[in-house]
Design a protein around this motif. Structure first.
Motif, PDB file in Angstrom:
ATOM      1  N   LYS A  90       0.788  -1.244   0.000  1.00  0.00           N
ATOM      2  CA  LYS A  90       0.000   0.000   0.000  1.00  0.00           C
ATOM      3  C   LYS A  90       0.814   1.287   0.000  1.00  0.00           C
ATOM      4  CE  LYS A  90      -2.977  -0.411   3.319  1.00  0.00           C
ATOM      5  NZ  LYS A  90      -4.093  -0.136   4.269  1.00  0.00           N
ATOM      6  N   PRO A  91       1.831   1.423   0.854  1.00  0.00           N
ATOM      7  CA  PRO A  91       2.582   2.692   0.857  1.00  0.00           C
ATOM      8  C   PRO A  91       3.317   2.974  -0.441  1.00  0.00           C
ATOM      9  CG  PRO A  91       3.033   1.384   2.840  1.00  0.00           C
ATOM     10  CD  PRO A  91       2.315   0.494   1.886  1.00  0.00           C
ATOM     11  N   LEU A  92       3.477   1.944  -1.272  1.00  0.00           N
ATOM     12  CA  LEU A  92       4.241   2.086  -2.510  1.00  0.00           C
ATOM     13  C   LEU A  92       3.348   2.312  -3.724  1.00  0.00           C
ATOM     14  CD1 LEU A  92       6.671  -0.920  -1.887  1.00  0.00           C
ATOM     15  CD2 LEU A  92       6.977   1.475  -1.193  1.00  0.00           C
ATOM     16  N   LEU A  93       2.024   2.260  -3.535  1.00  0.00           N
ATOM     17  CA  LEU A  93       1.089   2.346  -4.655  1.00  0.00           C
ATOM     18  C   LEU A  93       0.459   3.732  -4.753  1.00  0.00           C
ATOM     19  CD1 LEU A  93      -0.692  -1.127  -4.279  1.00  0.00           C
ATOM     20  CD2 LEU A  93       1.353  -0.545  -5.600  1.00  0.00           C
ATOM     21  N   GLN A  94      -0.275   3.929  -5.847  1.00  0.00           N
ATOM     22  CA  GLN A  94      -0.964   5.196  -6.054  1.00  0.00           C
ATOM     23  C   GLN A  94      -2.375   4.923  -6.557  1.00  0.00           C
ATOM     24  OE1 GLN A  94       1.973   6.633  -8.846  1.00  0.00           O
ATOM     25  NE2 GLN A  94       0.601   6.289 -10.590  1.00  0.00           N
ATOM     26  N   ASP A 115     -13.729  -3.092  -0.063  1.00  0.00           N
ATOM     27  CA  ASP A 115     -14.295  -1.878   0.541  1.00  0.00           C
ATOM     28  C   ASP A 115     -13.205  -1.001   1.162  1.00  0.00           C
ATOM     29  OD1 ASP A 115     -16.766  -2.847  -0.204  1.00  0.00           O
ATOM     30  OD2 ASP A 115     -17.244  -3.679   1.765  1.00  0.00           O
ATOM     31  N   ALA A 116     -12.253  -1.633   1.864  1.00  0.00           N
ATOM     32  CA  ALA A 116     -11.209  -0.865   2.551  1.00  0.00           C
ATOM     33  C   ALA A 116     -10.277  -0.175   1.557  1.00  0.00           C
ATOM     34  CB  ALA A 116     -10.413  -1.786   3.471  1.00  0.00           C
ATOM     35  N   LEU A 117      -9.872  -0.890   0.507  1.00  0.00           N
ATOM     36  CA  LEU A 117      -8.920  -0.315  -0.447  1.00  0.00           C
ATOM     37  C   LEU A 117      -9.578   0.721  -1.353  1.00  0.00           C
ATOM     38  CD1 LEU A 117      -6.850  -3.517  -1.248  1.00  0.00           C
ATOM     39  CD2 LEU A 117      -6.075  -1.490  -0.023  1.00  0.00           C
ATOM     40  N   ALA A 118     -10.880   0.569  -1.591  1.00  0.00           N
ATOM     41  CA  ALA A 118     -11.582   1.577  -2.407  1.00  0.00           C
ATOM     42  C   ALA A 118     -11.519   2.945  -1.750  1.00  0.00           C
ATOM     43  CB  ALA A 118     -13.028   1.151  -2.615  1.00  0.00           C
ATOM     44  N   LYS A 119     -11.553   2.967  -0.430  1.00  0.00           N
ATOM     45  CA  LYS A 119     -11.475   4.233   0.296  1.00  0.00           C
ATOM     46  C   LYS A 119     -10.130   4.918   0.098  1.00  0.00           C
ATOM     47  CE  LYS A 119     -14.683   2.670   3.874  1.00  0.00           C
ATOM     48  NZ  LYS A 119     -14.821   2.224   5.283  1.00  0.00           N
ATOM     49  N   GLU A 120      -9.115   4.142  -0.303  1.00  0.00           N
ATOM     50  CA  GLU A 120      -7.780   4.690  -0.528  1.00  0.00           C
ATOM     51  C   GLU A 120      -7.482   4.873  -2.015  1.00  0.00           C
ATOM     52  OE1 GLU A 120      -4.677   3.109   1.949  1.00  0.00           O
ATOM     53  OE2 GLU A 120      -6.120   2.071   3.217  1.00  0.00           O
ATOM     54  N   GLY A 121      -8.534   4.713  -2.839  1.00  0.00           N
ATOM     55  CA  GLY A 121      -8.371   4.929  -4.275  1.00  0.00           C
ATOM     56  C   GLY A 121      -7.761   3.762  -5.014  1.00  0.00           C
ATOM     57  N   LEU A 122      -7.697   2.586  -4.365  1.00  0.00           N
ATOM     58  CA  LEU A 122      -7.105   1.401  -4.987  1.00  0.00           C
ATOM     59  C   LEU A 122      -8.197   0.396  -5.346  1.00  0.00           C
ATOM     60  CD1 LEU A 122      -4.104   0.888  -2.524  1.00  0.00           C
ATOM     61  CD2 LEU A 122      -4.011   1.901  -4.820  1.00  0.00           C
ATOM     62  N   HIS A 123      -7.987  -0.309  -6.440  1.00  0.00           N
ATOM     63  CA  HIS A 123      -8.903  -1.365  -6.842  1.00  0.00           C
ATOM     64  C   HIS A 123      -8.411  -2.689  -6.258  1.00  0.00           C
ATOM     65  CE1 HIS A 123     -10.812   1.230  -9.855  1.00  0.00           C
ATOM     66  NE2 HIS A 123      -9.585   1.608 -10.212  1.00  0.00           N
ATOM     67  N   PHE A 124      -9.347  -3.490  -5.759  1.00  0.00           N
ATOM     68  CA  PHE A 124      -8.994  -4.835  -5.302  1.00  0.00           C
ATOM     69  C   PHE A 124      -9.965  -5.819  -5.942  1.00  0.00           C
ATOM     70  CE2 PHE A 124      -9.025  -8.524  -2.488  1.00  0.00           C
ATOM     71  CZ  PHE A 124      -7.677  -8.716  -2.267  1.00  0.00           C
ATOM     72  N   MET A 125      -9.425  -6.911  -6.455  1.00  0.00           N
ATOM     73  CA  MET A 125     -10.255  -7.913  -7.117  1.00  0.00           C
ATOM     74  C   MET A 125      -9.963  -9.299  -6.543  1.00  0.00           C
ATOM     75  SD  MET A 125      -9.933  -6.814 -11.141  1.00  0.00           S
ATOM     76  CE  MET A 125     -11.191  -8.009 -11.632  1.00  0.00           C
ATOM     77  N   GLY A 126     -11.018 -10.092  -6.443  1.00  0.00           N
ATOM     78  CA  GLY A 126     -10.856 -11.507  -6.123  1.00  0.00           C
ATOM     79  C   GLY A 126     -10.963 -12.295  -7.405  1.00  0.00           C
ATOM     80  N   LEU A 127      -9.988 -13.151  -7.655  1.00  0.00           N
ATOM     81  CA  LEU A 127      -9.926 -13.866  -8.928  1.00  0.00           C
ATOM     82  C   LEU A 127      -9.696 -15.348  -8.646  1.00  0.00           C
ATOM     83  CD1 LEU A 127      -8.213 -12.676 -12.138  1.00  0.00           C
ATOM     84  CD2 LEU A 127      -7.565 -14.903 -11.247  1.00  0.00           C
ATOM     85  N   GLY A 128     -10.713 -16.169  -8.923  1.00  0.00           N
ATOM     86  CA  GLY A 128     -10.571 -17.609  -8.737  1.00  0.00           C
ATOM     87  C   GLY A 128      -9.808 -18.218  -9.898  1.00  0.00           C
TER      88      GLY A 128
END
Length: 474
Positions: A90-94, A115-128
């Motif tokens: 996280k500290p290394l991303l934008q 939900d948590a990462l969206a608040k920081e402007g980051l996308h998170f995906m779950g990929l099976g």
């Protein structure tokens, strides 16, 4: 610091992560890898045949080597390790960078991270990802879920690395939120049930039918050339001809009769209870794995079972094999019906907007439950996207009705000769219950109202009611 800017990043260079990187490399994508283990870093660097891979054990250098906005895949063990990696990154991303969890995380954890990462402007995906080590290397079935904007950025890469059936990639958008990991959980639950059904098939053919390992191989191999064609039937046939490395015979006869689980089957059973979707075949498979692990207790208990009371008649092998094939095929249909009905319910409950036909279509290749049957399943849901249950589809209703006759005969043999068949039994009971216009739940309503004033509903008028029952028994 690397001079090249890589298309994608991969955290976790174990067998699965390494193989997926090599798959991406083969398809023309440049990939930076990261692992804390220097040996894994060196191994991947030594496999860079296309000059488009570089592995790092310094996370800062790894992140700086990626094109922006960055796309970073994770193939690390589910649970706290995923969160530890996210916190390190996280500290290394934008803003607009994407983190993709390709492991078997619980869908609720995935939703929390989204939900948590969206608040920081980051996308998170779950990929099976399904297909094991070979699938990761040469083409798995891939089940991505999450924000559509993020999916669109990676869809061409996923299409390229996924397995193909008739030139169609075995990957597609599964829906919003944690849909990708939920679909993978359902996949794994169906896998549990299919494997249990195959084990019960082996049990009755071996113990009652008296089939040798060679005959078992030939039987499953012939089935794999027909309507039961599937990866699991194919490997089951192969198991019976695998020699023991110590030269004692066939390996199958020296493997302990205890099965293990990593949790995805149990997760499915737990959430099925939560959203009230019946999946008895998957529940039975999970329970039977737990029962198999009670080996010491079973050995002691077996001494108390008087097998002299079980008198076996010599079976007609050909008739038994025909009946078992029909029972297995029918139970496969019923198992898929349960899993896909639960997925429909979950999509509504969690607002995933999952297309069941699309799910079935991407399971046709690459994954562990791939089977010829999935072509018909895909067609059934494409014809009717509101199909409540697969057993109602015209492609399957008559097949299940006819096959249930053989399923009853096989279960009668199991009961008669004390061969446990919880998977087959669960499938038949689900079928009989689903197609019963009347079930005795009215008695359950009465009992609940009697002891707990929980009320009941009537058949002749609307509303809920309570009766002051005859309490003299107290």
């Amino acid at each position: 610091m690397s001079e090249q800017q890589y298309n994608y990043g991969m955290v976790g260079l174990g067998t699965m992560g390494c193989n997926l990187v090599l798959n991406m490399s083969d398809k023309g994508f440049s990939v930076a890898g990261y692992d804390k283990d220097p040996k894994k870093v060196d191994t991947l660097n030594g496999l860079d045949v296309h000059n488009n891979i570089e592995a790092f054990n310094d996370i800062h250098a790894f992140v700086q080597a990626l094109q922006t906005p960055r796309t970073i895949l994770l193939l690390v063990p589910a649970g706290p390790i995923v969160d530890a990696v996210i916190n390190e990154l996280k500290p290394l991303l934008q803003a607009e960078d994407i983190i993709i969890d390709c492991g078997n995380s619980h869908f609720t954890d995935t939703q929390t991270r989204i939900d948590a990462l969206a608040k920081e402007g980051l996308h998170f995906m779950g990929l099976g990802v399904s297909g094991g080590e070979t699938g990761a290397r040469f083409g798995p079935s891939i089940m991505p879920g999450g924000d559509l904007k993020a999916y669109n950025r990676i869809s061409s890469m996923l299409d390229a690395v996924a397995a193909k059936v008739n030139d169609e990639p075995c990957t597609a958008y599964m829906g919003k939120g944690a849909a990708g990991h939920y679909v993978k959980m359902v996949h794994n639950g169906i896998e549990y049930a299919l494997m249990q059904l195959l084990a019960e098939t082996y049990h009755i053919l071996k113990v009652h039918g008296g089939l040798t390992n060679e005959e078992l191989h030939d039987t499953f191999d012939s089935w794999n050339k027909g309507r039961l064609q599937s990866f699991l039937v194919e490997i089951t046939a192969a198991v019976f001809t695998q020699p023991d490395e110590e030269g004692k015979g066939m390996l199958i006869d020296f493997i302990a009769d205890t099965a293990h689980q990593k949790g995805t089957g149990a997760w499915m059973s737990q959430d099925a209870m939560r959203i009230q979707s019946p999946i008895p075949a998957i529940d039975a498979a999970v329970t039977q794995r737990i029962l198999s692990s009670l080996k010491q207790q079973r050995v002691v208990a077996a001494r108390f079972f008087n097998k002299e009371n079980v008198v076996e008649a010599a079976p007609n092998k050909e008739t038994l094999i025909l009946d078992v094939e029909a029972a297995l095929y029918t139970s496969f249909i019923i198992t898929y019906a349960q899993g896909l009905a639960m997925l429909q319910q979950a999509s509504t409950t969690y607002k995933y907007e999952t297309d069941i036909a699309v799910v079935a279509s991407i399971w046709r290749g690459g994954c562990i439950i791939r089977a010829a049957l999935l072509k018909e399943i895909t067609e059934a849901f494409r014809k009717d996207d509101k199909l409540a249950n697969l057993m109602l589809a015209e492609e399957f209703s008559e097949q299940v009705k006819t096959g249930s006759i053989a399923l009853r005969r096989v279960l009668q043999k199991g009961l008669q000769y004390a061969i446990p068949m919880p998977g087959f039994s669960a499938c038949l009971n689900y079928y009989d219950s689903y197609f019963s216009e009347w079930l005795p739940a009215n008695l359950i309503q009465a009992q609940r109202d009697f002891f707990g004033a929980h009320t009941y509903e009537r058949t002749d008028k609307e509303g809920t009611f309570h009766t002051n029952w005859n309490q003299t028994i107290y």
